[in-house]
Design a protein around this motif. Structure first.
Motif, PDB file in Angstrom:
ATOM      1  N   PHE A   1       0.829  -1.208   0.000  1.00 41.63           N
ATOM      2  CA  PHE A   1       0.000   0.000   0.000  1.00 41.63           C
ATOM      3  C   PHE A   1       0.864   1.259   0.000  1.00 41.63           C
ATOM      4  O   PHE A   1       0.643   2.175  -0.798  1.00 41.63           O
ATOM      5  CB  PHE A   1      -0.924   0.004   1.220  1.00 41.63           C
ATOM      6  N   GLU A   2       1.839   1.300   0.872  1.00 42.16           N
ATOM      7  CA  GLU A   2       2.699   2.482   0.978  1.00 42.16           C
ATOM      8  C   GLU A   2       3.510   2.688  -0.293  1.00 42.16           C
ATOM      9  O   GLU A   2       3.691   3.826  -0.758  1.00 42.16           O
ATOM     10  CB  GLU A   2       3.630   2.340   2.185  1.00 42.16           C
ATOM     11  N   GLU A   3       3.996   1.590  -0.876  1.00 39.33           N
ATOM     12  CA  GLU A   3       4.763   1.704  -2.115  1.00 39.33           C
ATOM     13  C   GLU A   3       3.881   2.197  -3.256  1.00 39.33           C
ATOM     14  O   GLU A   3       4.292   3.052  -4.057  1.00 39.33           O
ATOM     15  CB  GLU A   3       5.373   0.344  -2.471  1.00 39.33           C
ATOM     16  N   ALA A   4       2.666   1.662  -3.334  1.00 39.99           N
ATOM     17  CA  ALA A   4       1.747   2.046  -4.402  1.00 39.99           C
ATOM     18  C   ALA A   4       1.326   3.507  -4.267  1.00 39.99           C
ATOM     19  O   ALA A   4       1.253   4.245  -5.253  1.00 39.99           O
ATOM     20  CB  ALA A   4       0.517   1.143  -4.383  1.00 39.99           C
ATOM     21  N   LEU A   5       1.051   3.933  -3.039  1.00 41.02           N
ATOM     22  CA  LEU A   5       0.642   5.315  -2.811  1.00 41.02           C
ATOM     23  C   LEU A   5       1.758   6.275  -3.202  1.00 41.02           C
ATOM     24  O   LEU A   5       1.505   7.352  -3.769  1.00 41.02           O
ATOM     25  CB  LEU A   5       0.263   5.518  -1.343  1.00 41.02           C
ATOM     26  N   THR A   6       2.990   5.892  -2.910  1.00 44.01           N
ATOM     27  CA  THR A   6       4.133   6.719  -3.302  1.00 44.01           C
ATOM     28  C   THR A   6       4.224   6.811  -4.820  1.00 44.01           C
ATOM     29  O   THR A   6       4.436   7.891  -5.381  1.00 44.01           O
ATOM     30  CB  THR A   6       5.450   6.135  -2.752  1.00 44.01           C
ATOM     31  N   LYS A   7       4.036   5.697  -5.494  1.00 48.39           N
ATOM     32  CA  LYS A   7       4.152   5.673  -6.958  1.00 48.39           C
ATOM     33  C   LYS A   7       3.100   6.551  -7.633  1.00 48.39           C
ATOM     34  O   LYS A   7       3.412   7.280  -8.593  1.00 48.39           O
ATOM     35  CB  LYS A   7       4.029   4.238  -7.473  1.00 48.39           C
ATOM     36  N   ILE A   8       1.847   6.489  -7.157  1.00 53.70           N
ATOM     37  CA  ILE A   8       0.804   7.286  -7.818  1.00 53.70           C
ATOM     38  C   ILE A   8       0.910   8.752  -7.427  1.00 53.70           C
ATOM     39  O   ILE A   8       0.238   9.598  -8.027  1.00 53.70           O
ATOM     40  CB  ILE A   8      -0.614   6.756  -7.533  1.00 53.70           C
ATOM     41  N   SER A   9       1.715   9.041  -6.405  1.00 49.56           N
ATOM     42  CA  SER A   9       1.914  10.429  -5.989  1.00 49.56           C
ATOM     43  C   SER A   9       3.090  11.083  -6.704  1.00 49.56           C
ATOM     44  O   SER A   9       3.372  12.265  -6.501  1.00 49.56           O
ATOM     45  CB  SER A   9       2.155  10.488  -4.471  1.00 49.56           C
ATOM     46  N   LEU A  10       3.805  10.307  -7.525  1.00 48.04           N
ATOM     47  CA  LEU A  10       4.941  10.836  -8.252  1.00 48.04           C
ATOM     48  C   LEU A  10       4.489  11.757  -9.385  1.00 48.04           C
ATOM     49  O   LEU A  10       3.584  11.413 -10.140  1.00 48.04           O
ATOM     50  CB  LEU A  10       5.792   9.696  -8.829  1.00 48.04           C
ATOM     51  N   GLY A  11       5.124  12.897  -9.486  1.00 47.03           N
ATOM     52  CA  GLY A  11       4.786  13.828 -10.546  1.00 47.03           C
ATOM     53  C   GLY A  11       5.935  14.029 -11.512  1.00 47.03           C
ATOM     54  O   GLY A  11       7.102  13.886 -11.141  1.00 47.03           O
ATOM     55  N   GLY A  12       5.615  14.327 -12.753  1.00 47.03           N
ATOM     56  CA  GLY A  12       6.654  14.612 -13.744  1.00 47.03           C
ATOM     57  C   GLY A  12       7.157  13.378 -14.458  1.00 47.03           C
ATOM     58  O   GLY A  12       6.660  12.272 -14.279  1.00 47.03           O
TER      59      GLY A  12
END
Length: 277
Positions: free
Chosen positions: A260-271
């Motif tokens: 969950f934490e890894e996925a949330l970080t990935k979808i929060s990546l911008g650029g």
């Protein structure tokens, strides 16, 4: 209609809003068949280290509390759809569905919140164009939201393709110019013949030309996607805790939280870029 067939129809015949309205009129009550995926299957996803936007988690948390309209509420809203308050209720009640669909188009170089914004534009367009003859308004809204996201992603990828082709074409011109100057000055040219260099660049251009949004890696795996959707209540009747998700997906204790934490970080990546040649 299968999703891929729908997407093909949009990109080939329904780029313009008027054409899409006509298509939906000719296909009333259209409902898409979603692809069944194996969330356990190992997948290759994008790897990057771009800026993390904390606002994604805040947005998903906020919309997770929005309840869908009951049948009675939906009926009342449809009877007064021309009123601002009714339109607002219908838009708000579909925000979770848009956030859900957005995962289908979350590829490298695309920001999750940008997709959601495009999907929300789709809701507004759907309400402007909807007529009772179009069938279920909720399905109608989903079609518009999906179309807007698809066009957004396709344009991003096509723009990058254009830039890559321009870059390689310029390199080819520079090579030819350099070769001509070297010959005039009777200098020794590079050990690789010009025609071989040109051929390599031409292969790159052809490689880029064949790419489309389906060629781009997704940001997260289907398993990570499933965990996020369950946690934020984007699917099912209610939100699920990480403990419930681990049990439902047969994950080890603590594995659900890590994913969950890894996925949330990935979808929060911008650029970033969609295409990496």
């Amino acid at each position: 209609m299968k999703v891929k067939a729908f997407e093909k129809e949009i990109l080939e015949n329904c780029i313009d809003d008027k054409d899409f309205v006509k298509f939906l009129k000719e296909n009333p009550s259209l409902k898409l068949e979603l692809e069944t995926v194996d969330i356990r299957k190992e997948e290759k996803v994008e790897e990057n280290s771009y800026v993390v936007e904390g606002i994604v988690a805040e947005y998903l948390e906020e919309i997770s509390y929005i309840q869908p309209l009951s049948k009675e509420e939906l009926k009342t809203v449809l009877e007064t759809l021309d009123e601002e308050e009714s339109a607002h209720k219908l838009i708000e009640s579909n925000l979770r569905e848009v956030a859900n669909i957005a995962f289908d188009y979350l590829i490298a170089g695309i920001d999750y919140l940008d997709l959601i914004q495009e999907g929300n534009i789709g809701i507004i367009k759907a309400l402007e164009e909807y007529r009772p003859s179009n069938g279920d308004i909720l399905e109608y809204i989903k079609l518009w939201a999906r179309r807007e996201m698809l066009l957004f992603v396709d344009e991003k990828v096509e723009t990058e393709k254009y830039m890559y082709k321009g870059y390689f074409s310029k390199r080819k011109e520079e090579l030819i110019e350099h070769e001509i100057v070297a010959e005039l000055e009777e200098e020794n040219t590079d050990e690789i013949p010009l025609d071989e260099k040109s051929e390599i660049i031409e292969e790159k251009i052809n490689e880029v030309e064949k790419l489309d949004y389906n060629s781009v890696l997704k940001k997260i795996s289907h398993l990570e996607e499933e965990i996020l959707k369950r946690y934020y209540g984007l699917i099912g009747d209610k939100r699920e805790s990480l403990f419930e998700i681990e049990n439902a997906l047969d994950l080890k204790r603590g594995e659900g939280e890590q994913l969950f934490e890894e996925a949330l970080t990935k979808i929060s990546l911008g650029g970033g870029r969609s295409l990496k040649i």
